[in-house]
Design an enzyme around this catalytic site. Structure first.
Site, PDB file in Angstrom:
ATOM      1  N   GLU A 349       0.852  -1.190   0.000  1.00 24.31           N
ATOM      2  CA  GLU A 349       0.000   0.000   0.000  1.00 24.31           C
ATOM      3  C   GLU A 349       0.887   1.237   0.000  1.00 24.31           C
ATOM      4  O   GLU A 349       2.029   1.193   0.476  1.00 24.31           O
ATOM      5  CB  GLU A 349      -0.891  -0.017   1.258  1.00 24.31           C
ATOM      6  CG  GLU A 349      -1.857   1.151   1.330  1.00 24.31           C
ATOM      7  CD  GLU A 349      -2.920   0.993   2.419  1.00 24.31           C
ATOM      8  OE1 GLU A 349      -2.784   0.084   3.271  1.00 24.31           O
ATOM      9  OE2 GLU A 349      -3.877   1.789   2.408  1.00 24.31           O
ATOM     10  N   ASN A 496     -12.386  -1.478  -0.859  1.00 26.08           N
ATOM     11  CA  ASN A 496     -11.672  -2.019   0.308  1.00 26.08           C
ATOM     12  C   ASN A 496     -12.342  -1.520   1.581  1.00 26.08           C
ATOM     13  O   ASN A 496     -12.623  -0.327   1.719  1.00 26.08           O
ATOM     14  CB  ASN A 496     -10.217  -1.520   0.286  1.00 26.08           C
ATOM     15  CG  ASN A 496      -9.485  -1.790   1.599  1.00 26.08           C
ATOM     16  OD1 ASN A 496      -9.059  -2.911   1.858  1.00 26.08           O
ATOM     17  ND2 ASN A 496      -9.355  -0.774   2.440  1.00 26.08           N
ATOM     18  N   GLU A 497     -12.588  -2.401   2.504  1.00 31.28           N
ATOM     19  CA  GLU A 497     -13.164  -2.044   3.805  1.00 31.28           C
ATOM     20  C   GLU A 497     -14.212  -0.945   3.640  1.00 31.28           C
ATOM     21  O   GLU A 497     -14.135   0.114   4.262  1.00 31.28           O
ATOM     22  CB  GLU A 497     -12.066  -1.649   4.799  1.00 31.28           C
ATOM     23  CG  GLU A 497     -11.178  -2.830   5.144  1.00 31.28           C
ATOM     24  CD  GLU A 497     -10.182  -2.580   6.283  1.00 31.28           C
ATOM     25  OE1 GLU A 497     -10.190  -1.499   6.875  1.00 31.28           O
ATOM     26  OE2 GLU A 497      -9.400  -3.514   6.561  1.00 31.28           O
ATOM     27  N   TYR A 564      -6.704  -8.622  11.489  1.00 32.50           N
ATOM     28  CA  TYR A 564      -5.401  -8.430  12.136  1.00 32.50           C
ATOM     29  C   TYR A 564      -5.513  -8.977  13.548  1.00 32.50           C
ATOM     30  O   TYR A 564      -6.520  -8.745  14.217  1.00 32.50           O
ATOM     31  CB  TYR A 564      -5.051  -6.939  12.180  1.00 32.50           C
ATOM     32  CG  TYR A 564      -4.750  -6.362  10.819  1.00 32.50           C
ATOM     33  CD1 TYR A 564      -3.482  -6.459  10.276  1.00 32.50           C
ATOM     34  CD2 TYR A 564      -5.747  -5.735  10.072  1.00 32.50           C
ATOM     35  CE1 TYR A 564      -3.197  -5.923   9.019  1.00 32.50           C
ATOM     36  CE2 TYR A 564      -5.468  -5.208   8.819  1.00 32.50           C
ATOM     37  CZ  TYR A 564      -4.192  -5.306   8.299  1.00 32.50           C
ATOM     38  OH  TYR A 564      -3.908  -4.785   7.053  1.00 32.50           O
ATOM     39  N   GLU A 618      -5.982  -9.205   3.825  1.00 28.62           N
ATOM     40  CA  GLU A 618      -5.165  -8.501   4.827  1.00 28.62           C
ATOM     41  C   GLU A 618      -5.167  -9.325   6.100  1.00 28.62           C
ATOM     42  O   GLU A 618      -6.235  -9.594   6.661  1.00 28.62           O
ATOM     43  CB  GLU A 618      -5.711  -7.092   5.109  1.00 28.62           C
ATOM     44  CG  GLU A 618      -5.497  -6.130   3.962  1.00 28.62           C
ATOM     45  CD  GLU A 618      -5.894  -4.702   4.281  1.00 28.62           C
ATOM     46  OE1 GLU A 618      -5.780  -4.312   5.468  1.00 28.62           O
ATOM     47  OE2 GLU A 618      -6.328  -3.995   3.347  1.00 28.62           O
ATOM     48  N   GLN A 667       2.053  -5.972   5.763  1.00 26.11           N
ATOM     49  CA  GLN A 667       2.257  -5.680   4.365  1.00 26.11           C
ATOM     50  C   GLN A 667       3.665  -6.107   3.987  1.00 26.11           C
ATOM     51  O   GLN A 667       4.488  -6.346   4.867  1.00 26.11           O
ATOM     52  CB  GLN A 667       2.048  -4.203   4.119  1.00 26.11           C
ATOM     53  CG  GLN A 667       0.630  -3.741   4.424  1.00 26.11           C
ATOM     54  CD  GLN A 667       0.350  -2.314   3.926  1.00 26.11           C
ATOM     55  OE1 GLN A 667       1.182  -1.661   3.297  1.00 26.11           O
ATOM     56  NE2 GLN A 667      -0.839  -1.820   4.241  1.00 26.11           N
TER      57      GLN A 667
HETATM   58  O1  AHR Z   1      -2.953  -2.436   6.184  1.00 21.66           O
HETATM   59  C1  AHR Z   1      -3.286  -1.228   6.766  1.00 21.66           C
HETATM   60  C2  AHR Z   1      -4.768  -0.916   6.668  1.00 21.66           C
HETATM   61  O2  AHR Z   1      -5.520  -1.824   7.382  1.00 21.66           O
HETATM   62  C3  AHR Z   1      -5.358  -0.984   5.305  1.00 21.66           C
HETATM   63  O3  AHR Z   1      -5.153   0.164   4.594  1.00 21.66           O
HETATM   64  C4  AHR Z   1      -6.811  -1.161   5.576  1.00 21.66           C
HETATM   65  O4  AHR Z   1      -7.460  -1.868   4.565  1.00 21.66           O
HETATM   66  C5  AHR Z   1      -6.832  -1.875   6.898  1.00 21.66           C
HETATM   67  O5  AHR Z   1      -7.677  -1.251   7.792  1.00 21.66           O
END
Ligand code: AHR
Length: 814
Positions: A349, A496-497, A564, A618, A667
């Site tokens: 990103e 995305n999201e 995450y 992600e 990432q």
């Molecule tokens: O990876 C960092 C961020 O985490 C990304 O931009 C987003 O999609 C997620 O919230």
């Protein structure tokens, strides 16, 4: 006789005082090994009548990393048989040797003394210490006076109708006779269980005055000298009450441990019929009760600091069998589905130093590059066979306007990167550069288009620009920008999201938008397209999954999932953490299993044939940024703990490979759980990189169903599976088995039964380190990397794999 002995003793005492003067300087521990080498604590204890294990009373060990949470060794069974009814073991390290004293039971006038260099093999025996009128020796302890090369041994024995503290001095533990012993101090009432600790030239004596019926609990006496004649313990009567908040019945058997590298002590007390209790002090004035977990039934302990090496030796000698009886059955003849290589994908990103500096340095950079793209990074990525890279975001994607990133770089407009640090994005790394990067790496591109702030037309034009071979406004523009032939780009994410940074939409609203946007994502010139709808953001956002699947499933090839697993519990940092943080992060990593199962179940309702892929685009451990770095740049280090997070995730992804078609760690470089870190011209590989490297053998291999029975890795009262494993067979017929032992303390044995396969050779590699936070740095880039592994015994179709604590092993059966 006793009278004569008394005179003798007084003479000896007078002499002792003369000889010692006030220079007596006892040592309670040892300076060898050096203080910095200590990293754990060992507790020696015995079990009361309520012992959970059936052995006779005897010596038992527990270990701890924080002197609060103790784990028994040898499953709480004996670690040494003194052939006596061992009570109140007391161990100290003096001059590189361990000395242990203990009693023989309740009513014996003898103690035992043993010596050892490894806490495993002891030699010594029984010593008669008590004067003839005495009938018992309780809770013996000792200290050592270096200037005199003398041990002072003290214990409680009966005298004048009550128990009081007696002592004797000895050079070698053989010159002790009852006649040489005398009273250490006497407060005129019962007094037992003295233990002494020194701080800033003052001696603190914790002891237990009063008979059982009095319940006087542990008290504290203070003295400036330990010389028997000058000792002030007991001068002020039974001492000060220190633990007012102890078990209602009071505690006995006080013992103290100094924390490694800190001026902090934990004082344990034994409330006889209840678990051990503990208090923390920094000054011996204020005591704060602390929660502790100690082995069931543990009584009257003593504690010492030990090194990691010593701990490992003890763990090997006294393993806990619940963690050593792991059974893994691999059905090698029963594989059906493929583990998509795209599970080993990555995410990049425009965030912090991921693209700029991490991948892109520009053509004029002194850092070796090919058309502006770092050669070292590309080489490292090729080595692990990176299959796919997602770009340009993330949250950035829903603010990105691709036309700003094409054409001569000097003419490209800049933008504010509002999500990530508010920095200016110069758009020098755009469509051409990203696709060039993918070609250099040899991977598939996966592009995330702008739904949050973009238009259908803009999205549709991007697809035409990249993939249309004929004559069209967009294809001509591409040609004008130097690329004649179109690229093939199969994977396109539609936003995305979008429940959050991508527009804060509701599922139904997004589903409608999705249906509209995807209509204009066309397949041009034979370019096959795989459309990914924006799925749950966080493993448990089930209402989103339900909404998207319900309203849009027939228009999608894949649905994304982001999760995450965060960081530790007490420390949010990548490098500075304790065992509770290790445990918590790994427990969160394991939750991916539940998330895939539950989201998969919702998908099954609408897509029972599993046509739609779950794209975990992600995932990773997300710690606090490295101190001193831009908080908006998400730069974090990566340790063995993060490698373990990766191993756990891959094993889970494989299990769901009938649904999980792709996964992209967040990432790739310099951001969140990176596989690569860069600093100027330097580049290092993180432990997570090495997991990708070791596990690459599973890419596109056939998943082999496994059955795993394993013990638990427990922390506090909580537990997670100590082992996680996966297996696959590649096109050449080789079987690969990957196993993670997540326990940071204990090694383990895994018995693998391989059903339905012949093999002639077993080889392997391992990733492990002495510390939970071992990591690579620019100064020491190879602190953690895989090495060869051959601790495998193999008979017939069974492999016996012995793994050290906190290790990841990949085996190859050929
Ligand atoms: O990876 C960092 C961020 O985490 C990304 O931009 C987003 O999609 C997620 O919230």
């Amino acid at each position: 006789m006793f009278f004569n002995r008394r005179i003798n003793v007084m003479l000896i005492l007078a002499l002792t005082i003369l000889v010692l003067g006030s220079s007596i300087k006892p040592v309670f521990g040892d300076s060898n090994p050096k203080p910095t080498e200590y990293s754990a604590y060992l507790m020696a204890y015995f079990n009361g009548e309520d012992a959970p294990v059936g052995d006779d009373w005897g010596l038992r060990y527990a270990y701890s990393k924080d002197a609060r949470n103790w784990k028994a060794l040898n499953n709480g069974h004996l670690v040494f048989d003194a052939k006596a009814w061992l009570r109140d073991p007391f161990i100290k390290r003096i001059k590189g040797k361990f000395h242990m004293v203990h009693t023989k039971g309740m009513e014996y006038p003898t103690i035992f003394h043993w010596e050892s260099t490894d806490l495993i093999n002891w030699k010594g025996g029984e010593i008669d210490v008590v004067h003839p009128a005495g009938t018992k020796a309780w809770a013996p302890e000792f200290f050592y006076v270096e200037s005199e090369d003398l041990f002072y041994v003290y214990w409680a024995s009966n005298h004048d109708g009550h128990h009081t503290m007696h002592y004797v001095t000895t050079k070698d533990w053989t010159d002790i006779t009852p006649e040489k012993s005398d009273i250490f101090y006497d407060i005129g009432i019962h007094d037992i269980d003295l233990t002494i600790v020194e701080h800033d030239g003052t001696y603190y004596g914790f002891h237990k005055p009063g008979a059982y019926e009095d319940f006087m609990g542990n008290r504290l006496s203070v003295s400036k000298s330990l010389k028997p004649g000058e000792l002030t313990f007991g001068k002020d009567g039974p001492g000060k009450v220190v633990f007012k908040d102890s078990h209602p019945g009071g505690t006995e058997g006080p013992e103290v441990i100094k924390l490694i590298g800190q001026d902090k002590w934990h004082i344990y007390g034994d409330p006889f019929a209840a678990p051990l209790e503990a208090w923390e002090t920094t000054d011996f004035v204020k005591y704060t009760k602390i929660p502790v977990t100690t082995p069931k039934g543990a009584k009257h302990c003593s504690m010492i600091q030990i090194t990691q090496k010593e701990l490992e030796k003890l763990l090997a000698e006294y393993p806990n069998t619940q963690n050593t009886e792991n059974k893994l059955v691999i059905n090698a003849d029963d594989g059906k589905q493929k583990i998509s290589r795209f599970i080993y994908g990555h995410f990049t990103e425009h965030l912090g130093r991921c693209i700029d500096e991490g991948i892109w340095v520009g053509e004029d950079s002194p850092i070796p590059n090919t058309r502006g793209i770092r050669n070292d990074v590309v080489e490292a990525l090729k080595r692990i066979q990176v299959p796919v890279v997602r770009w340009p975001g993330g949250c950035f994607a829903d603010e990105y306007h691709w036309m700003d990133g094409i054409g001569p770089r000097e003419n490209r407009p800049s933008m504010v990167n509002t999500h990530w640090g508010g920095v200016t994005e110069n758009n020098h790394f755009g469509t051409h550069e990203f696709l060039d990067f993918c070609e250099q790496v040899g991977c598939e591109p996966y592009i995330c288009g702008n739904v949050g702030s973009g238009t259908v037309e803009e999205f549709s034009d991007w697809v035409e620009y990249i993939t249309f071979d004929g004559k069209s406004p967009m294809a001509d523009l591409r040609r004008a920008n130097g690329r004649d032939k179109p690229w093939k780009v199969k994977y396109w994410a539609i936003g995305n999201e979008n429940d959050e940074c991508g527009g804060y939409m509701l599922p139904e609203y997004y589903a409608n938008l999705y249906r509209r946007f995807q209509t204009y994502v066309r397949e041009y010139s034979g370019n096959e397209i795989y459309k990914v709808a924006c799925g749950p953001n966080g493993g448990m956002t089930y209402h989103w999954t339900e909404g998207i699947m319900k309203f849009a499933h027939e228009h999608m090839d894949g649905m994304s999932l982001h999760n995450y697993c965060g960081s530790g519990e007490r420390s949010p940092y990548a490098l500075v953490f304790e065992e509770d943080d290790w445990f918590v992060l790994l427990r969160k990593a394991y939750l991916m299993d539940e998330y895939l199962e539950n989201n998969g179940a919702i998908m099954d309702k609408y897509d029972p044939d599993k046509r739609i892929g779950l794209i975990v685009d992600e995932w990773g451990a997300w710690h606090e940024v490295e101190p001193g770095t831009n908080p908006g740049f998400c730069y974090q280090q990566s340790t063995l703990r993060d490698a373990m997070v990766a191993g756990i995730h891959f094993n889970i992804f494989h299990k769901y490979s009938d649904r999980v078609h792709m996964a992209n760690i967040a990432q790739m470089v310099n951001v969140i759980q990176s596989i690569i870190l860069t600093k100027g011209e330097k580049m290092i590989l993180t432990p997570t990189y090495h997991v990708f490297d070791m596990y690459k053998v599973h890419q596109d291999a056939t998943y082999l169903p496994i059955k795993l029975e394993c013990g638990e890795y427990k922390y506090d009262e909580r537990g997670i599976p100590a082992i996680t494993a996966t297996a696959s067979r590649d096109d050449a017929g080789k079987i690969h088995i990957s196993i993670c032992n997540v326990d940071p303390n204990e090694g383990t044995t895994v018995r693998c039964e391989i059903r339905g396969a012949d093999f002639k050779k077993v080889s392997g590699s391992i990733l492990t380190a002495p510390k939970m936070n071992t990591h690579n740095t620019f100064e020491n880039p190879d602190a953690l990397k895989p090495t060869g592994f051959d601790n495998v015994k193999w008979t017939g179709d069974e492999l016996v794999v012995k793994m050290p604590s906190k290790s990841i092993v990949v085996l190859e059966l050929d």
